[in-house]
Design an enzyme around this catalytic site. Structure first.
Site, PDB file in Angstrom:
ATOM      1  CB  SER A 164      -0.925   0.029   1.223  1.00  0.00           C
ATOM      2  OG  SER A 164      -1.686   1.218   1.229  1.00  0.00           O
TER       3      SER A 164
ATOM      4  CE  LYS B 141      -3.425  -2.241  -0.498  1.00  0.00           C
ATOM      5  NZ  LYS B 141      -3.191  -2.488  -1.895  1.00  0.00           N
TER       6      LYS B 141
ATOM      7  CG  HIS C 192      -4.981  -0.583   3.681  1.00  0.00           C
ATOM      8  ND1 HIS C 192      -5.187  -0.044   2.424  1.00  0.00           N
ATOM      9  CD2 HIS C 192      -4.149   0.273   4.321  1.00  0.00           C
ATOM     10  CE1 HIS C 192      -4.516   1.089   2.310  1.00  0.00           C
ATOM     11  NE2 HIS C 192      -3.883   1.305   3.447  1.00  0.00           N
ATOM     12  CG  ASN C 193      -7.161  -1.370  -0.700  1.00  0.00           C
ATOM     13  OD1 ASN C 193      -6.206  -1.078   0.024  1.00  0.00           O
ATOM     14  ND2 ASN C 193      -7.020  -1.591  -1.992  1.00  0.00           N
TER      15      ASN C 193
ATOM     16  CD  GLU D 190      -7.423   3.531  -0.203  1.00  0.00           C
ATOM     17  OE1 GLU D 190      -7.669   3.733  -1.409  1.00  0.00           O
ATOM     18  OE2 GLU D 190      -6.445   2.850   0.188  1.00  0.00           O
TER      19      GLU D 190
END
Length: 469
Positions: free
Chosen positions: A130, A184, A187-188, A191
């Protein structure tokens, strides 16, 4: 010729920047791209770093250029292209070599690939990266899943190229098979929620208070010096202050309100549902992007309904502080939902995800890096058992202080007709979360009435049915 310590396939923007990062940190790297002209141009433009780069015109040449056991990073498009690359490499490299998929892969694909290679090799790692182009070049956040011994072999490279927070490398081995790519993905998802909430606050200021982009940008700039300090708040302030070269207007005002998405946010919503964990702020943000893409339909709907957007009270310092607290509360709830999904996945797939470590490696390099990730890491370190982030001392106090601002912001926006789907979803989650007795008893009664699904009673154990007839 001295051999490379690592290889990389795919010299798109992310791959090229990652390769330059590796070369700059003193590691010799062999690179290959399907288009040989791109490889040649990359080496030619690498300047002084070219002495640490070996350009290869075939996969065989790439394999021969790397020291054994060979670690090879794949920076190709997620999906079928990764499977094709693995098939092409299997006949060229050895069983103890390491293929590292550093793209935005679906963690279920990573688990499938690892299982397929388990008996015959090569070893396989799923690695979330990232930070975008800038992160790849100068220091990303790196989330690794796969065999621990394979990670240990590449750890010196990863520690060297990762972002740093107070001297600590923002990289970690998080568990077996798809753990890295799952983290990940979440995480997105966080986000998506973070960006949507920021956009909603911007919408309140623009449409509710009639403020100009530069004026709004100054508020975000001020917020970035306080509790909301984060990369996304920082770039929001910068974006809102930029003028378009062609028109002289604020550039944000000439950008079409249609947001794109590449799938990871959607995956995070799907996986939260699959695990039975509510991630309402993330789901709302994904839905908002999908609705934003329906631009033509929204234009027709505006003409059909003709509902005037109301104004809100003048944004004095007190009300700006209220919006700041509302955004902080919404963000914390979105993070809590993301960490709850990771907790459930860790149990489901046997990863034993180190949640404090996840928070630590997100403190620099990644898109959602923010001030309170340090507090999240500390909160999880202080807990003897994995618990919801909202139940930790630090964050329960924070939400108690800010939930009133979130409540008032959502209420006023609803009355004015200003859409705040992610903030409203976060508030709805909190309100349901904080009630010991909710309304699902009625749902259970309905389910038993039409489907004889049974229900529990407060006054007796076991499954029961109502006398509906």
């Amino acid at each position: 010729m001295q051999k490379a310590q690592i290889g990389l396939i795919g010299l798109g923007v992310m791959g090229a920047n990652l390769a330059l990062n590796i070369a700059e940190k003193g590691f010799r790297i062999a690179v290959y791209n399907r288009t040989s002209e791109k490889t040649d141009a990359f080496v030619a433009e690498a300047g002084e770093l070219a002495e640490n780069i070996i350009g290869c015109s075939s996969l065989e040449e790439l394999a021969n250029a790397i020291e054994k056991p060979r670690p090879i990073i794949l920076m190709v498009q997620a999906g079928e292209a990764v499977d094709q690359q693995i098939e092409a490499l299997k006949d060229i490299i050895d069983a103890d070599d390491i293929i590292i998929d550093a793209g935005n892969a679906n963690f279920r694909d990573t688990r499938r690939r690892m299982e397929a290679l388990r008996d015959s090799g090569p070893r396989f790692i799923g690695m979330g990266v990232s930070g975008g182009e800038e992160g790849a070049r100068h220091g990303p956040s790196i989330m690794v899943g796969g065999p621990r011994e394979a990670y240990d072999h590449i750890k010196p490279v990863l520690q060297a190229i990762a972002a740093r927070y107070k001297g600590e490398a923002c990289e970690a081995w998080l568990g077996s098979d798809g753990a890295g790519h799952f983290v990940k993905t979440i995480h997105n998802g966080i986000e998506y929620a973070d960006m949507q909430m920021i956009a909603e606050i911007y919408g309140i200021m623009r449409d509710g208070a009639g403020m100009a982009p530069a004026e709004i940008g100054k508020i975000f700039e001020r917020w970035n010096k306080g509790r909301l300090n984060s990369y996304l708040i920082e770039i929001t302030a910068k974006v809102l202050g930029v003028t378009d070269d062609k028109t002289g207007k604020p550039i944000v005002d000439i950008i079409v309100d249609r947001a794109g998405q590449k799938g990871t946010g959607r995956w995070s919503a799907i996986e939260s549902q699959s695990l039975g964990i509510p991630a309402t702020a993330i789901e709302a943000a994904v839905a908002a992007r999908s609705l934003s893409a329906m631009k033509d339909l929204r234009i027709k709907a505006e003409e059909r309904f003709k509902i005037e957007t109301g104004s809100i009270e003048t944004l004095d310092d007190a009300r700006i502080a209220m919006l700041e607290d509302a955004l902080l509360a919404g963000k914390v709830i979105a993070y809590a939902q993301g960490f709850a999904v990771m907790t459930a996945a860790s149990e489901e797939f046997g990863w034993d995800l180190p949640l404090a470590e996840v928070a630590r490696i997100w403190r620099a390099g990644c898109i959602i890096r923010s001030q309170f990730l340090d507090e999240i890491a500390s909160a999880y370190e202080a807990e003897t058992e994995k618990t919801d982030l909202l139940m930790t001392d630090a964050f329960s106090d924070l939400i108690s202080r800010t939930q009133g601002a979130l409540r008032k912001t959502v209420a006023e926006s609803a009355v004015a007709g200003l859409p705040v789907p992610a903030l409203a979803s976060a508030l709805g989650h909190f309100d349901q979360f904080r009630l010991g007795r909710g309304t699902a008893n009625l749902i259970q009664a309905q389910r038993d009435f039409f489907g004889a699904h049974s229900f529990e009673r407060f006054d007796a154990p076991g499954a029961h049915h109502g006398n509906w007839s």
